[in-house]
Write a protein that holds these residues in place. Structure first.
Motif, PDB file in Angstrom:
ATOM      1  N   UNK A  50       0.802  -1.228   0.000  1.00  0.00           N
ATOM      2  CA  UNK A  50       0.000   0.000   0.000  1.00  0.00           C
ATOM      3  C   UNK A  50       0.835   1.277   0.000  1.00  0.00           C
ATOM      4  N   UNK A  51       2.167   1.137  -0.176  1.00  0.00           N
ATOM      5  CA  UNK A  51       2.997   2.332  -0.323  1.00  0.00           C
ATOM      6  C   UNK A  51       3.839   2.174  -1.587  1.00  0.00           C
ATOM      7  N   UNK A  52       4.057   3.281  -2.265  1.00  0.00           N
ATOM      8  CA  UNK A  52       4.805   3.235  -3.525  1.00  0.00           C
ATOM      9  C   UNK A  52       6.212   2.696  -3.306  1.00  0.00           C
ATOM     10  N   UNK A  53       6.851   3.220  -2.261  1.00  0.00           N
ATOM     11  CA  UNK A  53       8.224   2.805  -1.998  1.00  0.00           C
ATOM     12  C   UNK A  53       8.289   1.316  -1.645  1.00  0.00           C
ATOM     13  N   UNK A  54       7.295   0.847  -0.903  1.00  0.00           N
ATOM     14  CA  UNK A  54       7.237  -0.556  -0.522  1.00  0.00           C
ATOM     15  C   UNK A  54       7.039  -1.454  -1.738  1.00  0.00           C
ATOM     16  N   UNK A  55       6.189  -0.996  -2.645  1.00  0.00           N
ATOM     17  CA  UNK A  55       5.950  -1.789  -3.862  1.00  0.00           C
ATOM     18  C   UNK A  55       7.223  -1.868  -4.692  1.00  0.00           C
ATOM     19  N   UNK A  56       7.930  -0.740  -4.798  1.00  0.00           N
ATOM     20  CA  UNK A  56       9.203  -0.746  -5.533  1.00  0.00           C
ATOM     21  C   UNK A  56      10.202  -1.651  -4.821  1.00  0.00           C
ATOM     22  N   UNK A  57      10.236  -1.539  -3.493  1.00  0.00           N
ATOM     23  CA  UNK A  57      11.163  -2.339  -2.697  1.00  0.00           C
ATOM     24  C   UNK A  57      10.932  -3.824  -2.859  1.00  0.00           C
ATOM     25  N   UNK A  58       9.662  -4.227  -2.913  1.00  0.00           N
ATOM     26  CA  UNK A  58       9.403  -5.672  -3.013  1.00  0.00           C
ATOM     27  C   UNK A  58       9.807  -6.203  -4.395  1.00  0.00           C
ATOM     28  N   UNK A  59       9.878  -5.320  -5.392  1.00  0.00           N
ATOM     29  CA  UNK A  59      10.347  -5.751  -6.716  1.00  0.00           C
ATOM     30  C   UNK A  59      11.808  -6.178  -6.669  1.00  0.00           C
ATOM     31  N   UNK A  60      12.576  -5.518  -5.796  1.00  0.00           N
ATOM     32  CA  UNK A  60      13.997  -5.875  -5.713  1.00  0.00           C
ATOM     33  C   UNK A  60      14.291  -6.722  -4.475  1.00  0.00           C
ATOM     34  N   UNK A  61      13.209  -7.340  -3.939  1.00  0.00           N
ATOM     35  CA  UNK A  61      13.419  -8.333  -2.883  1.00  0.00           C
ATOM     36  C   UNK A  61      13.432  -7.805  -1.468  1.00  0.00           C
ATOM     37  N   UNK A  62      13.171  -6.491  -1.299  1.00  0.00           N
ATOM     38  CA  UNK A  62      13.030  -5.978   0.064  1.00  0.00           C
ATOM     39  C   UNK A  62      11.617  -6.308   0.555  1.00  0.00           C
ATOM     40  N   UNK A  63      11.312  -6.048   1.819  1.00  0.00           N
ATOM     41  CA  UNK A  63       9.978  -6.287   2.375  1.00  0.00           C
ATOM     42  C   UNK A  63       9.494  -7.730   2.161  1.00  0.00           C
ATOM     43  N   UNK A  64       9.921  -8.587   3.031  1.00  0.00           N
ATOM     44  CA  UNK A  64       9.549 -10.000   2.939  1.00  0.00           C
ATOM     45  C   UNK A  64       8.035 -10.197   2.998  1.00  0.00           C
ATOM     46  N   UNK A  65       7.551 -11.159   2.229  1.00  0.00           N
ATOM     47  CA  UNK A  65       6.123 -11.492   2.294  1.00  0.00           C
ATOM     48  C   UNK A  65       5.864 -12.277   3.588  1.00  0.00           C
ATOM     49  N   UNK A  66       4.594 -12.292   4.018  1.00  0.00           N
ATOM     50  CA  UNK A  66       4.231 -13.026   5.232  1.00  0.00           C
ATOM     51  C   UNK A  66       4.231 -14.532   4.946  1.00  0.00           C
ATOM     52  N   UNK A  67       4.804 -15.294   5.864  1.00  0.00           N
ATOM     53  CA  UNK A  67       4.837 -16.748   5.686  1.00  0.00           C
ATOM     54  C   UNK A  67       4.017 -17.428   6.787  1.00  0.00           C
ATOM     55  N   UNK A  68       3.790 -18.695   6.571  1.00  0.00           N
ATOM     56  CA  UNK A  68       3.080 -19.520   7.559  1.00  0.00           C
ATOM     57  C   UNK A  68       3.820 -19.474   8.913  1.00  0.00           C
ATOM     58  N   UNK A  69       5.158 -19.501   8.845  1.00  0.00           N
ATOM     59  CA  UNK A  69       5.962 -19.480  10.085  1.00  0.00           C
ATOM     60  C   UNK A  69       5.749 -18.167  10.842  1.00  0.00           C
ATOM     61  N   UNK A  70       5.658 -17.079  10.076  1.00  0.00           N
ATOM     62  CA  UNK A  70       5.399 -15.779  10.717  1.00  0.00           C
ATOM     63  C   UNK A  70       4.097 -15.836  11.510  1.00  0.00           C
ATOM     64  N   UNK A  71       3.068 -16.382  10.870  1.00  0.00           N
ATOM     65  CA  UNK A  71       1.750 -16.421  11.517  1.00  0.00           C
ATOM     66  C   UNK A  71       1.808 -17.247  12.797  1.00  0.00           C
ATOM     67  N   UNK A  72       2.517 -18.358  12.740  1.00  0.00           N
ATOM     68  CA  UNK A  72       2.643 -19.214  13.920  1.00  0.00           C
ATOM     69  C   UNK A  72       3.337 -18.444  15.043  1.00  0.00           C
ATOM     70  N   UNK A  73       4.396 -17.729  14.693  1.00  0.00           N
ATOM     71  CA  UNK A  73       5.136 -16.971  15.700  1.00  0.00           C
ATOM     72  C   UNK A  73       4.271 -15.859  16.291  1.00  0.00           C
ATOM     73  N   UNK A  74       3.452 -15.240  15.459  1.00  0.00           N
ATOM     74  CA  UNK A  74       2.666 -14.087  15.927  1.00  0.00           C
ATOM     75  C   UNK A  74       1.399 -14.471  16.706  1.00  0.00           C
ATOM     76  N   UNK A  75       1.001 -15.756  16.632  1.00  0.00           N
ATOM     77  CA  UNK A  75      -0.199 -16.196  17.365  1.00  0.00           C
ATOM     78  C   UNK A  75      -0.152 -15.767  18.821  1.00  0.00           C
ATOM     79  N   UNK A  76       0.971 -16.041  19.452  1.00  0.00           N
ATOM     80  CA  UNK A  76       1.104 -15.726  20.872  1.00  0.00           C
ATOM     81  C   UNK A  76       1.002 -14.219  21.111  1.00  0.00           C
ATOM     82  N   UNK A  77       1.553 -13.452  20.174  1.00  0.00           N
ATOM     83  CA  UNK A  77       1.566 -11.998  20.357  1.00  0.00           C
ATOM     84  C   UNK A  77       0.187 -11.384  20.137  1.00  0.00           C
ATOM     85  N   UNK A  78      -0.554 -11.955  19.192  1.00  0.00           N
ATOM     86  CA  UNK A  78      -1.841 -11.352  18.823  1.00  0.00           C
ATOM     87  C   UNK A  78      -2.983 -11.855  19.714  1.00  0.00           C
ATOM     88  N   UNK A  79      -2.887 -13.106  20.170  1.00  0.00           N
ATOM     89  CA  UNK A  79      -3.988 -13.676  20.964  1.00  0.00           C
ATOM     90  C   UNK A  79      -3.669 -13.862  22.448  1.00  0.00           C
TER      91      UNK A  79
END
Lengths: 221, 421
Positions: B65-94
């Motif tokens: 949702x940001x221009x710079x972020x979209x450009x960054x993800x084209x060159x591999x910056x800003x990692x996408x969310x993975x299943x492992x991320x969600x598992x790790x964040x369960x404890x933090x969010x719930x």
């Protein structure tokens, strides 16, 4: 007029400044539009309080911390105040800065005494150093900090230090120092829309949303 | 990318709006939200810093949702969310967030972090990363009539008992009365004396009321787990029953999230305002007091303090009302530190109390309230949320303080009601 840095200073004051200003203004507009186009759904729950009034009020009231909180993060709170006020005074009340703004928009105001402006700049620098210290040593802040936070810190402290050095001719060639001061300020301007520096614009929106969401329910914000 | 991960990320995308974008844009990573958080304050672990709990949502926003972020993800910056991320964040969010809302009131740039946690849970649950206990409760409630299973029999037995005790008739599904009362499952299961209390108070005040057999349950696990479809289904049940009976209003009971769900989220979930008002029981009782329709006799002489439920006070704006009522019936009413808007959570809200994995953390978090209670040394703690009531009793027992009595405010008022007036 044989100073080898004169051309650099002239470029910084002329084309360099115009480029930086264009990127900053264009970037801010882009970022604000990027936010606004996302919109928000109309809230159809009957309001209990005045959402708009409290939203507008919160833009101001959130500048004051809630009772008893300063003691838990004194460096962040006090350093934050000193930095923001010091930076604003140094930026807005130095004669040369006012002349620059007047040249751009035709509005000027009286300059402050040089001792006040320089003290403000010095305090802002000290506050930034204290804030960096807490960012590096406090576990919460260290864990939250990334490249952007340190990068923005460098961009912010550079024009303050270089301006102080140039005005007081502390070291280096004064023309070069002044050129570097202006160039560093231009880097800050260019980075502004694309880093957390944007908070200086969007905090108004964030505080408004926060206050209006709470205010609608008749809850405090 | 797996199907569930994709569904979760799509659900999260739907939650990103202008307020969210303005909040992430404004964050300066000052870390002050940590000072507001009961889980950080009682553990000292920086992973519980509130804004950090939203990091996956922030990444998604920055990337898409940001221009710079979209450009960054084209060159591999800003990692996408993975299943492992969600598992790790369960404890933090719930597990480590009761959506208490203190961080929202402290953030210097004004970020409504709590509202974003509510939104992030929509993504987490759609991706299959919600706590099993909440999933079970959601299934029991959508398939049946309550998150605790079928409470019809228990409810009818309690009503029968209340009628016998008070001699006041309580009719199910009676059309045209002033109010339809809904109850928290916790009240039906654990604190049924609320029925006797309401029957007596409303009789004195001349308020007519009924209970719907089809929609007696007020709790809404949908807003805790973060599932709009579940939340909408449960709100719709109450709305259908209330509009069918043609009541003037629905009384939201002593339950924190139920008030948020029905009063504030509900109309937005079903897409229209209701044809009736929603009033919290304490709001109504304070109104009756102001109108001179609530008359009490005598006062509780013990040392009494009050616990503010986060969703009713901080996030619901009901702050003065319980205090007006407390002063009517408590001779030795003493407030704890931070009472009122900045009160600390009981540690059980936002679904945390039902989440077994969070038990150890919850017991630790309660130390804050424990210290505050020790300072005022109450003989009784009064509150206006059945789940806070339940959590306080559980925690006081765990911390060896169970000589302190816990009571709901409506019940306390009924105890001193002047039935002859």
């Amino acid at each position: 007029m044989n100073n080898p840095y004169f051309d650099l200073l002239m470029w910084a004051r002329g084309p360099g400044f115009n480029i930086a200003l264009a990127i900053m203004v264009g970037g801010i507009v882009l970022r604000v539009v990027e936010i606004i186009v996302l919109g928000r759904k109309k809230d159809v729950a009957p309001a209990k309080g005045n959402a708009v009034g409290q939203g507008l009020r919160t833009i101001f009231t959130r500048s004051v911390p809630r009772e008893g909180l300063v003691q838990f993060a004194p460096i962040t709170y006090i350093g934050g105040y000193i930095f923001h006020i010091g930076f604003a005074v140094a930026f807005l009340f130095l004669g040369a800065h006012i002349a620059l703004v007047e040249g751009l928009i035709g509005i000027g105001w009286p300059a402050a005494n040089r001792a006040i402006v320089e003290s403000a700049a010095a305090l802002a620098v000290l506050a930034l150093i204290a804030l960096l210290y807490t960012r590096l040593t406090d576990p919460v802040r260290r864990a939250l900090s990334g490249f952007g936070d340190y990068f923005v810190w460098m961009l912010t402290i550079a024009p303050l230090v270089l301006g102080y050095v140039a005005v007081n001719k502390l070291f280096g060639d004064p023309t070069l120092m002044m050129a570097l001061h202006i160039l560093s300020a231009e880097l800050l301007m260019i980075a502004f829309p694309f880093t957390k520096l944007m908070h200086a614009v969007t905090f108004v929106m964030a505080r408004y949303y926060n206050g209006s969401i709470q205010g609608r329910k008749g809850a405090e914000s | 990318m797996t199907a569930t991960l994709e569904r979760g990320i799509n659900a999260l995308r739907e939650q990103i709006d202008a307020p969210v974008a303005s909040f992430f844009t404004s964050c300066v990573s000052c870390g002050l939200c940590a000072e507001a958080c009961i889980f950080f304050r009682e553990t000292g672990d920086p992973k519980y810093t509130p804004i950090r709990k939203l990091d996956l949502m922030r990444r998604l926003w920055a990337r898409e949702y940001t221009l710079l972020g979209r450009l960054g993800s084209l060159i591999g910056l800003n990692r996408a969310i993975t299943e492992e991320d969600l598992t790790e964040w369960e404890e933090l969010v719930y597990d480590s967030c009761t959506m208490c809302g203190r961080c929202t009131l402290i953030c210097p740039v004004g970020n409504d972090i709590t509202m974003m946690i509510r939104k992030m849970r929509e993504g987490m649950s759609a991706a299959g990363h919600a706590p099993v206990e909440l999933i079970g409760a959601a299934e029991r409630h959508t398939d049946g009539s309550s998150p605790m299973g079928d409470l019809h029999k228990a409810l009818h037995a309690h009503v029968k008992h209340a009628v016998a005790e008070t001699g006041i008739e309580i009719e199910f599904d009676k059309p045209g009365v002033d109010y339809m009362v809904i109850l928290s499952a916790q009240e039906v299961a654990e604190f049924p004396d609320i029925l006797t209390a309401m029957a007596r108070i409303f009789k004195q005040a001349g308020v007519t009321w009924t209970i719907s057999d089809a929609a007696y349950e007020a709790t809404n696990v949908g807003v805790q787990i973060g599932n709009r479809d579940v939340a909408r289904t449960l709100v719709q049940r109450v709305v259908d029953a209330a509009e069918g009976l043609g009541v003037k209003g629905v009384i939201s009971p002593e339950c924190g999230h139920a008030y948020q769900a029905l009063r504030w989220e509900g109309p937005n979930l079903i897409g229209r305002p209701y044809n009736f008002d929603v009033v919290h029981i304490i709001e109504l009782l304070d109104q009756l007091r102001a109108d001179g329709k609530l008359k009490t006799k005598g006062k509780d002489e013990t040392r009494v303090t009050f616990h503010d439920p986060c969703q009713i006070n901080r996030r619901g704006g009901i702050n003065r009302e319980p205090r007006n009522l407390m002063k009517m019936v408590a001779a030795n009413f003493i407030e704890t530190d931070d009472a009122g808007t900045m009160n600390w959570c009981c540690s059980g809200g936002g679904g945390v109390g039902a989440n077994e994995r969070a038990e150890g953390l919850r017991f630790k978090a309660f130390n804050r309230k424990k210290k505050q209670f020790e300072k005022v040394a109450p003989e009784k703690i009064v509150t206006m949320c059945a789940y806070c009531h339940h959590t306080l009793e559980e925690q006081l027992e765990e911390h060896g303080m169970d000589e302190i009595e816990v009571q709901g405010l409506t019940e306390l008022l009924a105890e001193y009601l002047d039935d002859q007036a």
